[in-house]
Design an enzyme around this catalytic site. Sequence first.
Site, PDB file in Angstrom:
ATOM      1  N   ASP A  12      -4.856  -2.219  -8.852  1.00 13.20           N
ATOM      2  CA  ASP A  12      -5.581  -0.991  -8.499  1.00 13.20           C
ATOM      3  C   ASP A  12      -6.372  -0.440  -9.679  1.00 13.20           C
ATOM      4  O   ASP A  12      -7.483   0.073  -9.509  1.00 13.20           O
ATOM      5  CB  ASP A  12      -4.609   0.086  -8.009  1.00 13.20           C
ATOM      6  CG  ASP A  12      -4.154  -0.135  -6.580  1.00 13.20           C
ATOM      7  OD1 ASP A  12      -4.888  -0.784  -5.820  1.00 13.20           O
ATOM      8  OD2 ASP A  12      -3.054   0.340  -6.233  1.00 13.20           O
ATOM      9  N   TYR A  33     -11.373   5.441   1.112  1.00 17.88           N
ATOM     10  CA  TYR A  33     -12.506   4.606   1.515  1.00 17.88           C
ATOM     11  C   TYR A  33     -12.871   4.739   2.988  1.00 17.88           C
ATOM     12  O   TYR A  33     -13.854   4.145   3.440  1.00 17.88           O
ATOM     13  CB  TYR A  33     -12.240   3.132   1.184  1.00 17.88           C
ATOM     14  CG  TYR A  33     -11.008   2.549   1.827  1.00 17.88           C
ATOM     15  CD1 TYR A  33     -11.047   2.019   3.106  1.00 17.88           C
ATOM     16  CD2 TYR A  33      -9.800   2.537   1.133  1.00 17.88           C
ATOM     17  CE1 TYR A  33      -9.916   1.489   3.688  1.00 17.88           C
ATOM     18  CE2 TYR A  33      -8.660   2.005   1.709  1.00 17.88           C
ATOM     19  CZ  TYR A  33      -8.723   1.479   2.983  1.00 17.88           C
ATOM     20  OH  TYR A  33      -7.600   0.949   3.565  1.00 17.88           O
ATOM     21  N   ALA A  63      -1.394   5.480  -6.559  1.00 16.76           N
ATOM     22  CA  ALA A  63      -2.812   5.339  -6.889  1.00 16.76           C
ATOM     23  C   ALA A  63      -3.157   6.136  -8.140  1.00 16.76           C
ATOM     24  O   ALA A  63      -3.918   5.678  -9.004  1.00 16.76           O
ATOM     25  CB  ALA A  63      -3.670   5.793  -5.715  1.00 16.76           C
ATOM     26  N   GLY A 101     -14.025   5.000  -2.568  1.00 18.03           N
ATOM     27  CA  GLY A 101     -12.937   4.054  -2.739  1.00 18.03           C
ATOM     28  C   GLY A 101     -13.145   2.663  -2.182  1.00 18.03           C
ATOM     29  O   GLY A 101     -12.322   1.774  -2.439  1.00 18.03           O
ATOM     30  N   LYS A 154       4.339   1.634  -3.239  1.00 23.19           N
ATOM     31  CA  LYS A 154       3.995   0.920  -4.467  1.00 23.19           C
ATOM     32  C   LYS A 154       5.045   1.091  -5.558  1.00 23.19           C
ATOM     33  O   LYS A 154       5.330   0.154  -6.313  1.00 23.19           O
ATOM     34  CB  LYS A 154       2.618   1.367  -4.961  1.00 23.19           C
ATOM     35  CG  LYS A 154       1.495   1.008  -4.003  1.00 23.19           C
ATOM     36  CD  LYS A 154       0.140   1.461  -4.522  1.00 23.19           C
ATOM     37  CE  LYS A 154      -0.951   1.092  -3.527  1.00 23.19           C
ATOM     38  NZ  LYS A 154      -2.294   1.476  -4.007  1.00 23.19           N
ATOM     39  N   THR A 182       0.839  -1.190   0.000  1.00 18.93           N
ATOM     40  CA  THR A 182       0.000   0.000   0.000  1.00 18.93           C
ATOM     41  C   THR A 182       0.882   1.250   0.000  1.00 18.93           C
ATOM     42  O   THR A 182       2.113   1.163  -0.044  1.00 18.93           O
ATOM     43  CB  THR A 182      -0.968  -0.014   1.199  1.00 18.93           C
ATOM     44  OG1 THR A 182      -1.894   1.067   1.078  1.00 18.93           O
ATOM     45  CG2 THR A 182      -0.212   0.093   2.506  1.00 18.93           C
TER      46      THR A 182
END
Length: 324
Positions: A61, A162, A89, A183, A25, A21
């Site tokens: 993702d 999220y 992301a 999310g 990444k 995460t």
Amino acid sequence: MSPKSLKRSLRAAFFKGFNVTIPYKKNACAMCDELDDASKTTGSVNTILFEDGKVKGWNTDYFGFIYMLTRKGISVTGKKVLVLGTGGAASAVFYALKTLGAAETYACDLETEINYSNVYEKAGDAQVIVNCTPVGMFPKVDNSLLDLAKFASLEACADVVYNPSRTKFLQEAEELGLKTCGGLAMLVAQAYKSSRVFAGDIAGAEQLGNPDSAEGAAYVPSEAAEKIEKVIKILENRMRNITIIGMPGSGKSLLARNIAKVTGRTLVDLDIAFAEKFGQTPAEVLNGPGEDAFREMECEIAAEFLPQSGLVISCGRRYRHARR
């Protein structure tokens, strides 16, 4: 996990695989022996698989983002899309937007050509805005980046955050009548594709979000969609707070305790939390410093607990005192 810890984990290969995460990444991508097409393009990996003595990297993702958009009926095909953030992301989101046929994509961050000081001038015609920054994430839920009302052509907003499931960014978009998506769906969908990788079902994983698929990148087999939606529903129910408000003597506290016991949720009595934080009960504050002080302190307590997830919240008796 630090970058050094990540490197040690990759060398040791204690597990069959694991997820990566933020903010590692891109570090993980650089440490892989093999990469899937999405990872090669984005330079970002969120799924690591140890196989045949090699470290293999996947980016799931982008599929999660595609799923997040399509389940809410948000189309980016032929649209101008503004992406907030430039991290791992965001790279997955740009890949997904290209796959879905977005007409133009703009990156906005502190030091990009389009930034928060000129975004209205240079990207004011954006039709879709995607937040790929942590802004609005718990516990700093009141933070915001843009005034959405200044985008005259805006149709939809998506947020990869999220927690909370409805960020301030999405709430402001909803108030403007825009389509929105959060999310949590992205989190679950990318995890499903990762699970296919870990289970050795590489063909099944490659089927999800495949830009070369005859059905299109947004196609998801019904069995996969059912599993993803089932988990989304479970998590949504777990994340929602249950808030009890009522007249004095109506049994709020007992009801809250029983609900917390049955559901396994944490119980928060705001009157007790108030007294623990300030060393005075709501009644003592109302009878001393007064209602204005009480209101300010009450808001502080509410801001501390209400953005959290999975709680049973008893609002106690202070509303009775406040009305006096």
